[in-house]
Write a protein that holds these residues in place. Sequence first.
Motif, PDB file in Angstrom:
ATOM      1  N   THR A 262      42.302  47.279  26.971  1.00 42.14           N
ATOM      2  CA  THR A 262      43.159  47.085  28.176  1.00 42.14           C
ATOM      3  C   THR A 262      43.809  47.644  28.433  1.00 42.14           C
ATOM      4  N   CYS A 263      45.181  47.327  27.292  1.00 39.97           N
ATOM      5  CA  CYS A 263      46.456  47.665  27.508  1.00 39.97           C
ATOM      6  C   CYS A 263      46.384  49.199  27.112  1.00 39.97           C
ATOM      7  N   LEU A 264      45.973  49.550  26.459  1.00 39.18           N
ATOM      8  CA  LEU A 264      45.962  50.891  26.320  1.00 39.18           C
ATOM      9  C   LEU A 264      45.878  52.131  27.649  1.00 39.18           C
TER      10      LEU A 264
ATOM     11  N   ILE B 254      45.236  53.621  34.553  1.00 37.75           N
ATOM     12  CA  ILE B 254      44.249  53.624  34.916  1.00 37.75           C
ATOM     13  C   ILE B 254      44.641  52.081  35.439  1.00 37.75           C
ATOM     14  N   PRO B 255      44.405  51.931  36.459  1.00 37.36           N
ATOM     15  CA  PRO B 255      44.525  50.512  37.713  1.00 37.36           C
ATOM     16  C   PRO B 255      43.768  49.091  36.853  1.00 37.36           C
TER      17      PRO B 255
ATOM     18  N   ILE C 231      40.114  47.928  36.646  1.00 35.47           N
ATOM     19  CA  ILE C 231      39.497  48.881  35.854  1.00 35.47           C
ATOM     20  C   ILE C 231      39.439  49.101  34.517  1.00 35.47           C
ATOM     21  N   SER C 232      41.220  48.228  34.055  1.00 39.98           N
ATOM     22  CA  SER C 232      41.664  48.292  32.327  1.00 39.98           C
ATOM     23  C   SER C 232      40.671  47.068  32.422  1.00 39.98           C
ATOM     24  N   TRP C 233      40.568  46.251  32.661  1.00 37.68           N
ATOM     25  CA  TRP C 233      40.118  44.582  32.926  1.00 37.68           C
ATOM     26  C   TRP C 233      38.778  45.160  31.719  1.00 37.68           C
ATOM     27  N   PHE C 234      38.400  45.985  32.992  1.00 35.53           N
ATOM     28  CA  PHE C 234      36.377  46.129  32.970  1.00 35.53           C
ATOM     29  C   PHE C 234      35.824  46.739  32.131  1.00 35.53           C
TER      30      PHE C 234
END
Length: 237
Positions: free
Chosen positions: A128-130, A137-138, A141-144
């Motif tokens: 997610t952090c990467l 990336i928003p 979407i990163s959390w997805f």
Amino acid sequence: MANFKTHLTGGFAVSGVLGLITYKAGLVDAQQFLMCVLAGTVGGLLPDIDSDNSTPIKMGFDFVSLATAFALVIHWRSELSLVSMILLWLAGYGFVRYGVFAIFTRLTVHRGIIHSVPYMLVLALGLTCLNFYIFDIPAIISWFYGSFLLLGSLVHLGLDEAYSVDLLNRRLKRSSGTAMKFYQDSQRYYYLGLYTILLIFIFISPPFEPFFEKLTDPITWWVLKDEILPQVLMRNI
């Protein structure tokens, strides 16, 4: 425990179904949907990277070794001759594939700390952090992507726990409880470090509120219901 094919199928099936629901609800676009399914499928294989002879660890190190070798050649291409580039490629590949691999297998034990829920949480938050900080990336979407990676890994751990139950003889196998674990006293110091890393990732992770609000927004799921319910009613007529 479950084998490679079972883990691959389980991770792909679960992430595929939930990915389709997410895509149909308009939470992700087509490309993001595919990335979510990929993350979930990879997550379904990740816990077995601590097994020296497992297919995921061999595939993973082959990929990383090739990527490292080509990255070295691309970086130094303007300063080296063709022969030097070939030698650098071979050295980079060999160092990672055999040197790093040997060290990794010596330091890890199958069903050790890698085969645990907090370790998978660290990997999911790391992804997610990467995506958020490096690839811009928003946050949603990163959390997805991170969530699907975690989902696939939990499917893997759940399958291993399910396979540790002998239904015919109504007994638990010796492997029961070694898959989906949060702590192991014999590795207490490793777990202390692992939970410290987890807290750091939680602290630096991108904003979670927009992702949570998007998932819990009733409008999102009303749209999905309007798509599915008429089709179900038509089939029952």
